[in-house]
Design an enzyme around this catalytic site. Structure first.
Site, PDB file in Angstrom:
ATOM      1  CD  GLU A 334       0.147  -1.220   3.104  1.00 46.57           C
ATOM      2  OE1 GLU A 334       0.101  -2.204   2.343  1.00 46.57           O
ATOM      3  OE2 GLU A 334       0.551  -1.275   4.278  1.00 46.57           O
ATOM      4  CG  ASP A 376      24.069  19.309 -29.330  1.00 44.24           C
ATOM      5  OD1 ASP A 376      24.593  19.053 -28.236  1.00 44.24           O
ATOM      6  OD2 ASP A 376      23.427  20.344 -29.551  1.00 44.24           O
ATOM      7  CG  ASP A 641      21.402  23.531 -28.060  1.00 42.89           C
ATOM      8  OD1 ASP A 641      21.443  22.906 -29.141  1.00 42.89           O
ATOM      9  OD2 ASP A 641      22.250  24.380 -27.747  1.00 42.89           O
ATOM     10  CG  ASP A 645      19.397  18.966 -31.254  1.00 48.23           C
ATOM     11  OD1 ASP A 645      19.991  18.222 -32.059  1.00 48.23           O
ATOM     12  OD2 ASP A 645      19.885  20.022 -30.815  1.00 48.23           O
ATOM     13  CG  ASP A 738       2.610   0.398   5.762  1.00 53.39           C
ATOM     14  OD1 ASP A 738       3.351  -0.454   5.227  1.00 53.39           O
ATOM     15  OD2 ASP A 738       1.389   0.425   5.620  1.00 53.39           O
TER      16      ASP A 738
END
Ligand SMILES: Nc1ncnc2c1ncn2[C@@H]1O[C@H](COP(=O)(O)OP(=O)(O)OP(=O)(O)O)[C@@H](O)[C@H]1O
Ligand SMILES: [Mg+2]
Length: 898
Positions: A334, A376, A641, A645, A738
């Site tokens: 859960e 690049d 950029d 691209d 938990d």
């Protein structure tokens, strides 16, 4: 690249989609999907009015109609309009109102199950159980709600850091960058290549404006837009004097009048109508789904078995039913959604500190899993500013003629100013010699032609000149002549060869080279690409594009982290080789754009394996290479950029752009770097792996300890004449466990787990659960034996003693398992948990020991344990630790450790 729109399947993926609001970050929800159909028609019908009116009006009339002017609205006017028009955000971008969010946090199968359980308990007069159960529901819902709110707020704050801006005109001021959300109808906005269109708008003036409307119409070719008024149009999307939110400018420039914002835009209507159209689940979501399905399957087997064993065994069917439900609760992971969200949000915040902004939270995992990074060249490997080196004639001899033409070209072109244009214009001393020319027209840059032209009128009048600059081969292809010491000579094959050699020589020195050419033209109404012919080559302009100091160490660091770097550039191969050499990236093969285009997909997939430098690429080549790598099973990152691209950024598993990139690149990217540096990225990769490791930890812990517990319950149900634990005990245990695990997202991760890309491996997880779960069951059984024979707890009258014994042992082993499973090393000694996790698990252990002895014991139906139990318990726990440690070692040897 048309894919069928896919809905995320399964509960958790859907949950992630809802909660992370991935779409909140995307205006391009339909990029790459097939579009059309009912939702489109519906949207068109909804938004039609204002847009249709705008198409019919002339620019002046449109301005008047929206009470604006060519200079735009004043801030005061804009504010007034904003008050009733609201922010320029589509529905999915707005945060969920909190009551709705609270309901969503509650509305999980787990909470519903628990609520049902509380109802049954209440009906059977078991108010205590009902109280404990409702406390669990409140805790689980509350924690999830608070964490998600916090995560969303963190994500929004990060998003605001990199949000796209629009260039807005205000009377008497220079155009100003403003957040898109602040736009109102009546605003006048300047657009240029690379911009996202911020709202639905009427074009007021346009210069070679080409817009990519793929996100709206599915049409992948750019559409030209004009300012002229149109007669009646049936479909506003087809009107060529309107631009739409969610589309982007490919080339050219324009000023536009905003006519519809936010939910009233075409995009907004579409988003409201079809918000569930999303991209297919990522590897990460698929993984989470698979794990939850695995647990559900076990639940489907074990819960009925528990019910039957206990029902038949003891005859109390109602009790058995409650017990079985509690077991189901025990098996449900859960906390998984909460842990996933908070781990990711925490990771995102940690990454932001390292200048990495995460737009889509689950991209963090992909960043950690990435094993190939395509990047690049300019600004990534090399420094962000390009400097002018020198100009030469066609034979490589220093000469300023070409420089003057290039300067004129840069000065008069209106498309995207790129670093080369900026470097040229930095030569202020050329302004004098180049003064007096007037511009007649322009043929803008595009990534297919890789060149651009302006048409100019010389100062004293006379024939117009078309001045073209661009990539060497592309310009040479348009030349028929060459100027040699002032004379124009035909471009013979011999001359061409010498010219090519001169350009190659410059490139080999690591210089970026553009060729410059011109021609005289008779006056004509407009100029086109076809006019770029019969040019005279003036020479070359060379630019310095030196590598960054940080590139070489960053490449090493990435390699050390198991990430292969490939360079994908539109620039020439000679320069690229040179740069690679300077930064210490051994070139294992080079492939050029035209070669890539000639290969079919299968051949390309083979080719991309070896080659690590790709040059002269068109945008779609970049995209195909990314897809080919992905098809080879790699998790691919793409960093870029530019407009060119964008397709590759979208195709990659994780698209990475920079804050200074064009809007469209930032829009499709999943991750934005505030600093375009590979070092920053390497830090991000590590952070992504940490995040993933912590998430995996939780899943391993939850799966194996829940499974172990239920297995013990099952065996006990077969053997015992009473319940091994009361439903309430199971629930309290679950609640405490938990709570202690909520600190997992803040845990440390061993360094050696961060050296390799981390992938999701659900099969491994299943095996892990089946190995480590039963080990804890063995020690549970040992505890049963101790309680049964050692303390004589053999009848229903003594069940409380038995249950208390197991309650304590089980909680303590669960505490230990957190520390045992969080690292392959020796717990506490070889690898220590973060203070937060030590604190929560410590508190859990203390509570486990205290509860049966303390004042709450009778309320919880527990009882104090004899002193001898506490002397035997450490032995059991030590045995358990030794056993798990041994199993871990065997596991690492066979499967490694993730
Ligand atoms: N403003 C410009 N004027 C003339 N030619 C240009 C201009 N911009 C780009 N080019 C040409 O187009 C080629 C490809 O463009 P660009 O360098 O932007 O590609 P890229 O793939 O983004 O490269 P990088 O990897 O360096 O970012 C350049 O090498 C250059 O020859
Ligand atoms: Mg680029």
């Amino acid at each position: 690249m048309a894919q069928a729109p896919a809905r995320p399947r399964g509960g958790f993926a859907h949950f992630l989609h809802r909660q992370h609001g991935s779409h909140r970050f995307r205006r391009l929800a339909w990029w790459g999907h097939a579009v059309g159909g009912a939702s489109h028609r519906h949207a068109a019908a909804q938004v039609g009015g204002a847009l249709r009116a705008a198409t019919r009006l002339s620019p002046e009339a449109a301005l008047a109609h929206w009470h604006s002017s060519t200079e735009g609205l004043s801030e005061a006017q804009a504010q007034r309009v904003r008050r009733h028009a609201g922010p320029n955000q589509v529905g999915t971008e707005k945060p969920l109102p909190w009551p709705l969010h609270l309901w969503q946090a509650y509305r999980s199968p787990f909470s519903l199950l628990l609520t049902a359980l509380a109802g049954v308990s209440w009906l059977t007069q078991d108010l205590r159980s009902a109280t404990v159960i409702l406390a669990m529901v409140a805790l689980a819902t509350g924690m999830r709600f608070v964490q998600e709110r916090r995560s969303n707020r963190a994500a929004d704050a990060l998003k605001a850091l990199v949000s796209s801006q629009a260039s807005v005109l205000r009377p008497g001021q220079a155009p100003r960058e403003e957040p898109m959300a602040r736009l109102v109808p009546g605003d006048v906005v300047a657009l240029s290549a690379g911009d996202m269109v911020p709202a639905d708008a009427r074009v007021l003036s346009a210069k070679d404006l080409f817009v990519n409307q793929a996100a709206m119409t599915g049409e992948s070719l750019p559409v030209e837009k004009h300012a002229r008024a149109l007669a009646a149009v049936a479909d506003p999307l087809a009107a060529d004097n309107l631009v739409f939110m969610g589309t982007n400018v490919v080339s050219g420039s324009a000023t536009v009048l905003v006519v519809a914002t936010g939910p009233h835009t075409f995009f907004g209507a579409l988003a409201g109508h079809a918000a569930s159209t999303e991209r297919p689940p990522t590897q990460f979501e698929a993984g989470i789904n698979q794990v939850s399905r695995l647990l559900l399957r076990w639940m489907a087997v074990m819960v009925p078995a528990v019910l039957l064993f206990n029902g038949w065994g003891h005859g109390h069917w109602l009790e058995a039913f409650l017990f079985a439900l509690s077991v189901a609760v025990g098996l449900t992971p859960e906390m998984l959604p909460m842990i996933v969200t908070s781990t990711l949000a925490k990771g995102a915040v940690a990454m932001a500190r390292r200048q990495v902004i995460v737009k889509r939270l689950d991209a963090i995992q992909n960043l950690g899993a990435m094993d190939v990074l395509c990047t690049d060249k300019t600004g990534t490997l090399t420094q962000d500013h390009i400097a002018l080196s020198h100009a030469t004639d066609a034979w490589g001899r220093p000469d300023e003629g070409a420089l003057r033409w290039a300067w004129l070209n840069s000065q008069h072109q209106t498309g995207l100013k790129n670093p080369m244009d900026r470097a040229l214009l930095a030569r202020g001393d050329l302004a004098g010699p180049c003064a007096g020319w007037t511009k007649l027209d322009e043929v803008p840059f595009d990534f297919q032609r890789r060149r651009m032209s302006v048409v100019l009128q010389p100062p004293g009048g006379g024939a117009a000149r078309l001045v073209c600059k661009g990539a060497v081969e592309e310009v040479l292809a348009c030349c028929t002549q060459v100027s040699e010491t002032g004379q124009v000579q035909p471009l013979t094959p011999e001359r061409l060869q010498a010219i090519r050699a001169a350009a190659a020589q410059l490139s080999a020195e690591g210089l970026r080279v553009v060729a410059v050419a011109w021609r005289e033209m008779p006056a004509q109404a407009a100029w086109h690409v076809a006019d770029e012919a019969a040019l005279t080559l003036a020479g070359f302009v060379a630019f310095l594009d030196p590598p960054k100091d940080s590139t070489a160490p960053a490449l090493q660091a990435l390699a050390g982290h198991g990430v292969t770097v490939k360079v994908l550039t539109g620039d020439g191969d000679a320069v690229t080789r040179q740069v690679c050499q300077q930064v210490g990236l051994p070139v294992s093969g080079v492939l050029l754009g035209p070669q890539v285009a000639a290969l079919d997909d299968a051949a390309l997939q083979t080719a991309v394996r070896e080659v690590n430098v790709f040059a002269k690429l068109a945008p779609q080549d970049k995209e195909r290479i990314v897809r080919a790598l992905r098809a080879q099973g790699h998790v691919v990152g793409f960093m870029g950029d530019g407009i060119n691209d964008a397709p590759a950024l979208h195709a990659a598993d994780v698209g990475i752009s920079v804050d200074t990139g064009v809007d469209i690149a930032k829009e499709v990217a999943d991750i934005i770097l505030l600093e375009k540096s590979l070092l920053v990225l390497d830090a991000g990769v590590t952070e992504g792996r940490k995040t993933f490791a912590n998430m995996l930890k939780y899943i391993k812990m939850a799966a194996s300890s829940n499974f172990g517990n239920v297995l013990s319950v099952l065996v006990a149900s077969l053997l015992l004449p009473f319940l091994p634990m009361l439903p309430m005990h199971l629930l309290v245990q679950n609640l405490l466990y938990d709570f202690s695990q909520a600190a997992v997202p803040f845990d440390r991760v061993d360094d050696d787990l961060l050296t390799q890309p981390q992938r999701w491996n659900p099969d491994d997880l299943g095996r892990f659960m089946l190995t480590f779960g039963p080990i804890s069951s063995i020690f549970d059984l040992a505890t049963f034996a101790l309680m049964w024979w050692g303390y004589g707890a053999q009848s229903p009258a003594q069940q409380t003693l038995f249950q208390s014994g197991w309650f304590v042992e089980s909680l303590l082993t669960q505490t230990l398992v957190v520390h045992l499973i969080r690292s392959p090393r020796l717990p506490f000694v070889g690898s220590r948990a973060a203070p937060a996790l030590l604190a929560t698990t410590g508190a859990l252990a203390a509570l486990a020991l205290w509860l049966p002895q303390g004042p709450l014991a009778s309320w919880l139906k527990l009882q104090a344990l004899p002193a001898s139990y506490f002397t035997l318990l450490p032995l059991l726990l030590l045995g358990y630790m030794a056993c798990v440690q041994w199993a871990k070692r065997a596991w690492v040897r066979r499967h490694g450790w993730q």
